[in-house]
Design an enzyme around this catalytic site. Structure first.
Site, PDB file in Angstrom:
ATOM      1  N   GLU A 169       4.730  47.606 -40.103  1.00  0.00           N
ATOM      2  CA  GLU A 169       4.448  48.224 -38.801  1.00  0.00           C
ATOM      3  C   GLU A 169       3.749  49.574 -38.968  1.00  0.00           C
ATOM      4  O   GLU A 169       4.217  50.602 -38.489  1.00  0.00           O
ATOM      5  CB  GLU A 169       5.734  48.377 -37.989  1.00  0.00           C
ATOM      6  CG  GLU A 169       6.338  47.035 -37.596  1.00  0.00           C
ATOM      7  CD  GLU A 169       7.549  47.138 -36.673  1.00  0.00           C
ATOM      8  OE1 GLU A 169       8.241  48.174 -36.702  1.00  0.00           O
ATOM      9  OE2 GLU A 169       7.810  46.186 -35.921  1.00  0.00           O
ATOM     10  N   GLU A 358       7.522  38.889 -37.859  1.00  0.00           N
ATOM     11  CA  GLU A 358       8.814  39.190 -37.235  1.00  0.00           C
ATOM     12  C   GLU A 358       8.782  38.770 -35.784  1.00  0.00           C
ATOM     13  O   GLU A 358       7.778  39.015 -35.090  1.00  0.00           O
ATOM     14  CB  GLU A 358       9.095  40.704 -37.227  1.00  0.00           C
ATOM     15  CG  GLU A 358       9.445  41.304 -38.539  1.00  0.00           C
ATOM     16  CD  GLU A 358       9.828  42.782 -38.395  1.00  0.00           C
ATOM     17  OE1 GLU A 358      10.330  43.197 -37.326  1.00  0.00           O
ATOM     18  OE2 GLU A 358       9.610  43.513 -39.372  1.00  0.00           O
TER      19      GLU A 358
END
Ligand code: BGP
Length: 464
Positions: A169, A358
């Site tokens: 991220e 994810e």
């Protein structure tokens, strides 16, 4: 239809599951001193209330856990290497052999079951020493330490690991400079954040260069937090606001995939009085060493407005609540169609293979006695969530998007990144550990375990 070699699996991160925070010569990482995740300040040293110090004890129980993943039919496991197991401080010349050995065993165990490891190099676990001494990626020195670490593991696990992700991220660094960029100091200005972004992007490209040099088999991807933004109303001001947030997020993938800062970056910096320090070779490195595929996490979409103040709770960022969507128990809005939208947006812009690294539902689970006398969780809500999202992945594939895999977040319960709780459970496997640290650490299959096993066995045909 999902492609025949679709990478079905799950995702975990070292700092959220391994525990054993000092075992085998490991050094401290920032996660070891963030007992409240991003909800509270870091502590000066590890404290007993930090659930990550024990995690779910994956460090000692990985064989048992991988056996369960194999039983579900996993084709892939996304996991991370704890940087501070390999370089306890982060700036050493020689790696810690015991740390390297640990991951050798984990990868061997994966390969025994034909589970493809997809390995994140840096997943919110910068060595604490680098954070405190250098303010992590705010300093250029950290680039070299990261690249040395990346080269070390590429060499060591050559032939065992082929899929790599550089920074988890990466776009969260603007909001979470400590978690995402290892920046220890308080009050990090926007200029400093963007400077750290640049350093991470250069570090990522240098890792891609090293990975490709070390093995032509390596497939190296970026990893971003995907956050589709909808205008709150049809007011053009809201549309522009949504576009601006999109621009901020695409900045990262534009550099990692296309090799260049986007056309709007110059003005964006000028308006914020940011003077980026760039070394002469940086731009060439970014341009020449782009990623092979794109991976992202997806949990929610948000709404943007110029005039209405944000009141929604987000993952690492907050946005306006969408009146058409329901929320999870933690206030994250559930939007399966947003996943199809995100996949299309990303493919539209880059035409690169996509991996959903994810996705999942964090929920409170209740352990009940199963028919066979073994405790279980009747988690139909999780099955519904995942089914709806996977149906939308299939829609995107029908649209023409190339999706290579789906690794469900927290396939076994683990400690949450944002709140550091165990009660925010994502797994197909329940772990008996509570927010107060009590519990036997025993593993129990939830109802979703059998469901996901069937999804994989039928290559998604049972989603209908
Ligand atoms: C992402 C992180 C993961 C993970 C997930 C769920 O932001 O990459 O590490 O934890 O979100 O978030 P949380 O654990 O806060 O529920």
């Amino acid at each position: 239809m999902f492609q025949e070699d679709f990478l079905w699996g799950g995702a975990i991160a070292a700092n959220q599951c391994e525990g054993a925070y000092l075992a085998g010569g490991k050094g401290l990482s920032i996660a070891d001193v963030m007992p409240e995740g991003i909800a509270g300040p870091p502590t000066s040293e590890p404290t007993e209330n930090n659930l990550k110090l024990v995690g779910i004890d994956f460090y000692h129980r990985y064989k048992e856990d991988l056996k369960l993943f194999a039983e579900m039919g996993f084709k892939a496991l996304r996991m991370s290497i704890a940087w501070s197991r390999i370089f306890p401080r982060g700036d050493e010349e020689e790696p810690n052999e015991e740390g390297l050995k640990f991951y050798d065993s984990v990868f061997d165990e994966c390969l025994k079951y034909n589970i493809e490891p997809i390995v994140t190099l840096s997943h919110y676990e910068t060595p604490l020493y680098l954070a405190q001494k250098y303010n992590g990626f705010l300093s250029r020195e950290t680039i070299d330490y990261f690249v040395h670490y990346a080269e070390t593991v590429f060499e060591r696990y050559k032939g065992k690991v082929k899929y790599w992700l550089t920074f988890n991220e990466i776009n969260s660094i603007l909001e979470e400079p400590l978690l995402s960029g290892g920046i220890w100091k308080k009050d990090v200005s926007i200029s400093e954040r963007v400077q750290a972004v640049h350093h991470e992007l250069v570090a990522s490209a240098m890792a891609v260069r090293a990975g490709h040099r070390i093995s032509t088999q390596n497939r190296i991807g970026c990893m971003v937090l995907a956050l589709p933004v909808y205008p709150y109303t049809s007011n053009p001001d809201d549309v522009m606001e949504a576009m601006n947030i999109d621009h901020k997020n695409y900045l990262f993938t534009d550099v990692q995939v296309r090799g260049e800062y986007p056309y709007y970056f110059k003005r964006w910096c000028e308006e914020r009085e940011i003077q980026l320090k760039v070394q002469s070779e940086d731009m060439q490195i970014l341009l020449n060493h782009t990623v092979d595929f794109i991976s992202f996490s997806y949990y929610m979409s948000i709404c943007a407005s110029k005039s209405v103040k944000a009141d929604g709770k987000g993952n690492l960022v907050s946005g306006l609540l969408n009146p058409y969507l329901e929320s999870s128990q933690w206030g994250w809005q559930i939007d399966p169609k947003g996943l199809r939208y995100a996949l299309n947006q990303m493919y539209d812009r880059y035409q690169k293979p996509l991996l959903i690294a994810e996705n999942g539902l964090g929920a409170k689970d209740e352990l009940v006695m199963g028919k066979d006398g073994v405790p279980t969780v009747e988690d139909d809500y999780r099955i519904d969530y995942l089914r709806e999202h996977l149906r939308q992945v299939e829609e995107a594939i029908q649209d023409g998007v190339v999706v290579i895999g789906y690794t469900a977040w927290g396939c076994i319960d683990l400690v949450s990144a944002s709140t550091s709780q165990l009660s925010k459970r994502y797994g197909f496997i329940y772990v008996d550990r509570n927010d107060d640290g009590s519990g036997s650490l025993m593993r129990y299959k939830k109802k979703s375990f059998e469901w996901y096993k069937e999804v994989i066995a039928t290559n998604g045909r049972n989603l209908h």
